[in-house]
Scaffold this motif. Structure first.
Motif, PDB file in Angstrom:
ATOM      1  N   ASP A   1       4.642  11.882  -1.301  1.00 17.96           N
ATOM      2  CA  ASP A   1       6.000  11.522  -0.920  1.00 17.96           C
ATOM      3  C   ASP A   1       6.235  11.627   0.579  1.00 17.96           C
ATOM      4  OD1 ASP A   1       5.652  14.338  -1.358  1.00 17.96           O
ATOM      5  OD2 ASP A   1       7.826  14.591  -1.147  1.00 17.96           O
ATOM      6  N   LEU A   2       5.237  12.114   1.323  1.00 21.05           N
ATOM      7  CA  LEU A   2       5.379  12.269   2.774  1.00 21.05           C
ATOM      8  C   LEU A   2       4.542  11.246   3.536  1.00 21.05           C
ATOM      9  CD1 LEU A   2       5.157  16.170   2.981  1.00 21.05           C
ATOM     10  CD2 LEU A   2       7.198  14.738   2.741  1.00 21.05           C
ATOM     11  N   THR A   3       4.014  10.236   2.860  1.00 23.69           N
ATOM     12  CA  THR A   3       3.211   9.210   3.520  1.00 23.69           C
ATOM     13  C   THR A   3       3.864   7.845   3.348  1.00 23.69           C
ATOM     14  OG1 THR A   3       1.840   8.750   1.576  1.00 23.69           O
ATOM     15  CG2 THR A   3       1.113  10.513   3.041  1.00 23.69           C
ATOM     16  N   CYS A   4       3.488   6.917   4.215  1.00 18.91           N
ATOM     17  CA  CYS A   4       4.070   5.569   4.187  1.00 18.91           C
ATOM     18  C   CYS A   4       3.247   4.612   3.352  1.00 18.91           C
ATOM     19  CB  CYS A   4       4.222   5.030   5.610  1.00 18.91           C
ATOM     20  SG  CYS A   4       2.638   4.687   6.429  1.00 18.91           S
TER      21      CYS A   4
ATOM     22  N   PHE B   1       1.139   5.666  16.287  1.00 19.15           N
ATOM     23  CA  PHE B   1       1.166   7.074  15.892  1.00 19.15           C
ATOM     24  C   PHE B   1       1.079   7.216  14.374  1.00 19.15           C
ATOM     25  CE2 PHE B   1       3.195  11.210  15.076  1.00 19.15           C
ATOM     26  CZ  PHE B   1       2.492  12.006  15.958  1.00 19.15           C
ATOM     27  N   THR B   2       1.658   6.294  13.648  1.00 14.80           N
ATOM     28  CA  THR B   2       1.631   6.328  12.195  1.00 14.80           C
ATOM     29  C   THR B   2       0.212   6.237  11.653  1.00 14.80           C
ATOM     30  OG1 THR B   2       3.843   5.365  12.006  1.00 14.80           O
ATOM     31  CG2 THR B   2       2.396   5.113  10.104  1.00 14.80           C
TER      32      THR B   2
ATOM     33  N   SER C   1       0.699   7.491   7.922  1.00 17.27           N
ATOM     34  CA  SER C   1      -0.261   6.941   6.980  1.00 17.27           C
ATOM     35  C   SER C   1      -1.005   8.065   6.278  1.00 17.27           C
ATOM     36  CB  SER C   1      -1.260   6.051   7.712  1.00 17.27           C
ATOM     37  OG  SER C   1      -2.350   5.732   6.876  1.00 17.27           O
ATOM     38  N   GLY C   2      -1.330   7.850   5.010  1.00 21.25           N
ATOM     39  CA  GLY C   2      -2.085   8.844   4.272  1.00 21.25           C
ATOM     40  C   GLY C   2      -3.433   9.159   4.890  1.00 21.25           C
TER      41      GLY C   2
END
Length: 433
Positions: free
Chosen positions: A40-43, A210-211, A345-346
Motif C-alpha cells: 500500500d506504500l508503493t505506486c 526519485f520515484t 516504485s516497489g
C-alpha cells in the motif's frame, strides 16, 4: 474518554509496535515481503530491478569487479549497453553500502585520465551532499526552489514530456522503470527533454526520477535536475538528435520517427531567467552543524546502547554505528507517513529489503513499519549522523544515546558553493589533504 476511543488508541499502539519478519536473502523473498507488508506504500506492483541487486554482498561483488580503465572515453556511451563505461556503483553509493572514500581509494591505481574522471564524479556526489546538507541544516526540506535561475520557457509546451514513440525516450524511460537505473548521459537527455524542450516543471520530473531510481537521493537527484535545466547554474543543457546519434546511433536507426524527428535541431529557447541567489551559496554560517560531529558523541550514561538505528542514508557493514556496536540488533523502520506521501516504485523498497535481509545473515536485524519516533521511542540507540533534514528531525525526537560521525570524502567548509568548480577549489586535492 470512551471505551471505544480507548480501544482505538490501544489498537494503534499495538500496530505501531508490531515487528515485521525478516525475509530470506535474495530478490524473490524481498519481492514477496514488499507485496505482503508494504504494497500500500508503493505506486506499482513490487518487482525486483532487472539489472541491480541490493545488499552488502552484491555491493562487495560490484566493488571487487570494478575496473575503471577506459572510463574517461566510455562513460557517456549509451547504446548498445556493452559500449557503456559507467560503473553502476551509484545505488550502493546512495545507501553507503560502498562509501565515497572507499571508492576513491579503490581507483588509485587506474590510468590517470580514468582515475581523474571517476574521482571527479565522486567529488560531484560529495558536492551535492554538501549543498543539500547546508540548505537542510535546520531540518527543513532542501533545494526545492531554484538556486540561480528559472529554466527556459519554450514557446510550445508538449502534451507528453517523454513521448514513447521516440525511440530514445522509449528505451531510456523503459530502463528507468524496469532497472531503476540510468547512465548519466540519458539522465541529462530525459531532464532536458522534460523541461528545456517540453516545458514541463523540473520539480515534477525530479519526482519521477526519485520515484523509480534505485540511487534516488534528494541531494544528487535535485542538483542534477537543477544543473541540467539551468536552475542551478543559469545555463540549460539542450537535448537534440545530435547527442543520440553520437552516443546511441542504433536508437535513431530503429526509430519510427527517423525521418520526422521532433528533436532534430536544438531547442528553440534555452535562455534562463536569473533569480536572487541565497546567501547560503556564498558561505555556511556554521560548517560544524552542516557536517555533524567530527568524533563520536555520547549524550548520556556510559555509552551502552541496546540497538543501532539504521537510516536509509547508511546501511553498509562499515557504517560507523554498526561497526562500533556489533553485539546489538540493527533496527530499520519503513517510515510509513513518508512512504505514503512519496509512493515510490516497489523496486526501491525491494532493493532496501534485499539489503536488510542480507545484513541479517551476519547480525540480528529488526524491521519495523510506522512513524520512526514512535517505533524507536524509549530505546538507547546508537546511530550514524546523516547529512539530511529527515535525520535531523527524527534524531531531535529520539535523542540517540550515541551519535557516530558521517564519513565524508571532504568535510564541509564555510566557502562558496555557487558552482561545483568554486566548491572544488575550496576542498583539498585528496580526502586526507
Amino acid at each position: 474518554m470512551s471505551a471505544v476511543m480507548t480501544r482505538m488508541i490501544a489498537h494503534r499502539r499495538v500496530r505501531r509496535r508490531v515487528q515485521l519478519p525478516v525475509p530470506a536473502p535474495g530478490p524473490a523473498a524481498a519481492v514477496a515481503f514488499v507485496r505482503e507488508h508494504l504494497a500500500d506504500l508503493t505506486c506499482d506492483t513490487a518487482a525486483a530491478s532487472e539489472a541491480i541487486r541490493g545488499g552488502q554482498t552484491a555491493a562487495d561483488a560490484a566493488l571487487a569487479s570494478l575496473d575503471v580503465t577506459g572510463y574517461a572515453g566510455r562513460r557517456n556511451e549509451v547504446w548498445p549497453p556493452e559500449r557503456r563505461g559507467a560503473s553502476k556503483m551509484s545505488p550502493y553509493i546512495r545507501y553507503n553500502l560502498v562509501d565515497l572514500p572507499t571508492l576513491w581509494d579503490h581507483v588509485a591505481d587506474a590510468p590517470s585520465d580514468d582515475r581523474r574522471k571517476y574521482r571527479d564524479e565522486l567529488a560531484w556526489q560529495e558536492f551535492t551532499r554538501h549543498l543539500y546538507a547546508r540548505f537542510g541544516r535546520d531540518g527543513e526540506p532542501a533545494l526545492r526552489e531554484v538556486l540561480r535561475a528559472e529554466p527556459p520557457r519554450p514557446p510550445v509546451v508538449w502534451d507528453e514530456p517523454w513521448p514513447r514513440d521516440m525511440e530514445c525516450m522509449d528505451t531510456t524511460v523503459g530502463e528507468l522503470h524496469t532497472d531503476g537505473w540510468l547512465v548519466n548521459q540519458t539522465r541529462m537527455w530525459l531532464a532536458s527533454q522534460w523541461t528545456v524542450r517540453a516545458g514541463a516543471r523540473w520539480r515534477d520530473g525530479e519526482e519521477e526520477f526519485f520515484t523509480h531510481l534505485l540511487d534516488g537521493s534528494r541531494a544528487a537527484n535535485r542538483l542534477n535536475w537543477q544543473w541540467t535545466t539551468g536552475a542551478g547554474n543559469g545555463k540549460a543543457y539542450g537535448f537534440s538528435r545530435w547527442q543520440v546519434e553520437k552516443r546511441a546511433p542504433g536508437l535513431c536507426r530503429r526509430c519510427v520517427l527517423h525521418d520526422a524527428c521532433p528533436v532534430q535541431g536544438w531547442p528553440d529557447e534555452q535562455r534562463t531567467t536569473r533569480v536572487a541567489a541565497s546567501d547560503l551559496l556564498r558561505a555556511d554560517p556554521d560548517p560544524s552543524v552542516t557536517g555533524g560531529p567530527e568524533a563520536t558523541t555520547v549524550a548520556s550514561g556510559d555509552g551502552d546502547v541496546e540497538a543501532v538505528w539504521l537510516t536509509a542514508e547508511s546501511l553498509g557493514d562499515a557504517d560507523p554505528a554498526l561497526a562500533a556496536h556489533p553485539d546489538v540488533p540493527a533496527v530499520f523502520c519503513f517510515d510509513e507517513p513518508l512512504l505514503r506521501r512519496l509512493m515510490l516504485s516497489g523496486k526501491r523498497l525491494v532493493f532496501l529489503t534485499e539489503t536488510l535481509a542480507d545484513l541479517a545473515t551476519r547480525r540480528p536485524v529488526e524491521i519495523r513499519r510506522g512513524r520512526v519516533p514512535d517505533e524507536l521511542a524509549g530505546r538507547r540507540l546508537a546511530v550514524t549522523f546523516a547529512p539530511v533534514p529527515g535525520y535531523r528531525r527524527r534524531a531531535a525526537a529520539l535523542e540517540p544515546a550515541v551519535v557516530h560521525p558521517w564519513r565524508w570524502l571532504f568535510r564541509p567548509r564555510a566557502g562558496r558553493m555557487q558552482s561545483y568548480t568554486a566548491w572544488r577549489k575550496g576542498m583539498p586535492a585528496n580526502p586526507d589533504g
